[in-house]
Enzyme design. Structure first.
Site, PDB file in Angstrom:
ATOM      1  N   LYS A 130       0.428  -0.977   0.332  1.00 58.58           N
ATOM      2  CA  LYS A 130       0.233  -0.114  -0.286  1.00 58.58           C
ATOM      3  C   LYS A 130       1.125   0.920  -0.016  1.00 58.58           C
ATOM      4  O   LYS A 130       1.879   1.022   0.660  1.00 58.58           O
ATOM      5  CB  LYS A 130      -0.559   0.121   1.183  1.00 58.58           C
ATOM      6  CG  LYS A 130      -1.423   1.121   1.314  1.00 58.58           C
ATOM      7  CD  LYS A 130      -2.691   1.282   2.838  1.00 58.58           C
ATOM      8  CE  LYS A 130      -3.736   2.656   2.624  1.00 58.58           C
ATOM      9  NZ  LYS A 130      -4.711   2.019   4.013  1.00 58.58           N
ATOM     10  N   SER A 178      -9.450  -0.485   7.456  1.00 61.91           N
ATOM     11  CA  SER A 178      -8.581  -0.357   6.017  1.00 61.91           C
ATOM     12  C   SER A 178      -8.549  -1.895   4.840  1.00 61.91           C
ATOM     13  O   SER A 178      -8.112  -1.639   3.989  1.00 61.91           O
ATOM     14  CB  SER A 178      -7.532   0.959   6.110  1.00 61.91           C
ATOM     15  OG  SER A 178      -8.642   2.215   5.667  1.00 61.91           O
ATOM     16  N   SER A 228      -9.627   2.002   3.424  1.00 64.06           N
ATOM     17  CA  SER A 228      -8.443   2.749   1.964  1.00 64.06           C
ATOM     18  C   SER A 228      -7.614   1.261   1.678  1.00 64.06           C
ATOM     19  O   SER A 228      -7.248   2.049   0.827  1.00 64.06           O
ATOM     20  CB  SER A 228      -8.075   3.653   2.749  1.00 64.06           C
ATOM     21  OG  SER A 228      -7.350   3.067   3.992  1.00 64.06           O
TER      22      SER A 228
END
Ligand code: GLN
Length: 479
Positions: free
Chosen positions: A79, A178, A154
């Protein structure tokens, strides 16, 4: 070789039997990922050179008959809130569009030391703030299962990459859900370890007392392997725990008979049947596996969203103060005074959600409101943690939904932040308490959208949590 269904064990076997080299696998994976990525926008950028260098290292170790590590040759997505030396790390923000970190996050170092091959950096909500990935400055991610829907957020890019098959495993980050919510939306496994279990060094801070790095994978075993690699004390993160790291993959296959599983009633009130039914079937499956089901109550649950959004915005307002046009960032052009530099750099650089949180966070911390909001939220956080402590006196684990609804359509909740915040209603409690929690795929809605169940366990009992998840997976999936 079908990249989209490879497991870590398949890769280890292929390397051992010389069916492919790590470099060949990496070349193939990079090609596949580049071709597939336009469908979902899961990756923001690839790091080809770095990936090939890592793969080369694995092949050299194999040639020397050295142990190449538990992730040897495994394509990993990271990420883009986790820093990578020499590889752009944007946090999906315009502010950091050209930021190249001078160091690696500890989790990244550990992945590569274990032989992992980082293919690229995945899209996410800006600074990990969001539940749909639509807050990225570089365009939303599409859910690989239904391209008109969000992948969750997210860590939507990491979830999409794993499910799409453009990575075998991925690192995500979780502050209030997330990792778990996108895992549930896309249909993969997502693990949020105990707070402090995995070093946050090099994870760009959103809300420091809530931020976690954790694994995302297509099955429980791969998630357990990745967790073992990244977990453990790190001198560079004072909040990382000294507790010894269990051998998660080795402990996976144990019997779960007699495990007491709590079903907290607050998490099922008013739950839509399309989510509730698959979760109930999963709970029934645990009963068939010999687990004992116990009704429990977590009475402060209704205050969780308010508490979370006070604490996380307060911490975010402070953490994001560093993006001032002096460090890290591109400075707004043509500014003449210091105040203008701050104002314009931040005004142009941050997206709407970050601004909303900076304002809210500044407000709840300000003189006169601190006691009413921030201090009170901290007290409620303690009550929420006590709820879990009391429940765990009676049971070994809890099962709940991950999200009150499945993946929604792109744009559907964008205009209503409050609706968006409700996505996190079942995940933020575990984050506030700092306990390990994970999302496990447990079925589909009538529309063919994945549904995830959440398993929560006591602090540092990841092994027990993963074992339950694996027992369910073994009972319900072929592999
Ligand atoms: N959706 C939550 C938020 O917007 C959680 C985000 C996260 O876990 N990083 O804050």
């Amino acid at each position: 070789m079908n990249l989209a269904s490879l497991t870590i064990a398949d890769i280890q076997k292929g390397l051992r039997l010389k069916q492919f080299s790590a470099v060949e696998l990496t070349e193939e994976a990079l090609k596949f990922a580049a071709a597939e990525n336009p469908k979902t926008n899961a990756y923001l950028h690839f790091c080809q050179e770095r990936a090939l260098r890592a793969a080369q290292g694995v092949d050299e170790k194999l040639a020397r008959k050295e142990d190449p590590g538990p992730l040897a040759g495994v394509p990993v997505a990271v990420k883009d809130v986790i820093v990578t030396k020499g590889v752009r790390t944007t946090c999906a923000s315009k502010l950091l569009a050209s930021y190249i970190p001078p160091y690696d996050a500890t989790a990244v170092i550990r992945v590569e030391q274990a032989g992992g091959v980082i293919l690229g950096k995945t899209n996410c909500d800006e600074f990990a703030m969001g539940s749909s990935n639509e807050n990225s400055a570089f365009g939303p991610v599409r859910n690989p299962v239904a391209l008109d829907r969000v992948p969750g957020g997210s860590s939507g890019g990491s979830a999409a990459a794993v499910v799409q098959g453009t990575a075998v495993v991925a690192l995500g980050s979780d502050t209030g859900g997330s990792i778990r919510q996108p895992a549930a939306f896309c249909g993969c496994v997502g693990v949020t370890p105990t707070y402090g279990r995995v070093s946050r060094y090099g994870l760009v801070a959103f809300a420091s007392s809530l931020d976690h790095i954790g694994p995302m994978a297509r099955n429980v075993t791969d998630a357990a392997i990745l967790l073992k690699v990244i977990a453990g004390r790190d001198e560079r993160d004072a909040t990382s725990a000294f507790a010894p790291v269990a051998d998660y993959p080795a402990l996976l296959e144990g019997d779960v008979r007699g495990t007491k599983i709590g079903i907290p009633k607050e998490y099922f009130q008013g739950l839509a049947a399309e989510i509730g039914d698959p979760i109930q079937r999963a709970i029934d499956q645990f009963a068939r596996l010999g687990c004992e089901l116990v009704d429990v109550s977590l009475p402060h649950t209704e205050y969780a969203i308010a508490t979370y959004y006070i604490i996380c915005t307060a911490e975010a307002s402070s953490n994001l103060a560093r993006y001032d046009g002096v460090r890290y960032t591109t400075r707004a052009p043509g500014v003449t005074t210091l105040t203008d530099m701050y104002r314009q750099t931040r005004g142009e650089g941050f997206g709407a959600e970050c601004k909303r949180r900076i304002m809210l966070g500044t407000y709840v911390l300000s003189h006169g409101y601190y006691d009413a909001y921030y201090l009170k939220a901290q007290k409620v956080r303690t009550l929420l943690t006590q709820d879990f402590r009391q429940a765990f006196e009676k049971v070994d684990a809890l099962i709940t939904p991950v999200s009150p609804f499945p993946a929604f359509r792109l744009g559907e909740k964008l205009s209503d932040p409050w609706q968006m915040y409700l996505s996190d209603i079942y995940t933020i409690t575990g984050s506030l308490a700092g306990i390990p929690c994970m999302s496990v795929p447990c079925g589909w809605t009538a529309d063919g959208l994945p549904v995830g169940m959440q398993i929560l366990a006591r602090h540092f009992e990841e092994a027990a949590m993963l074992r339950l998840a694996r027992a369910y997976e073994r009972a319900t999936c072929e592999s």
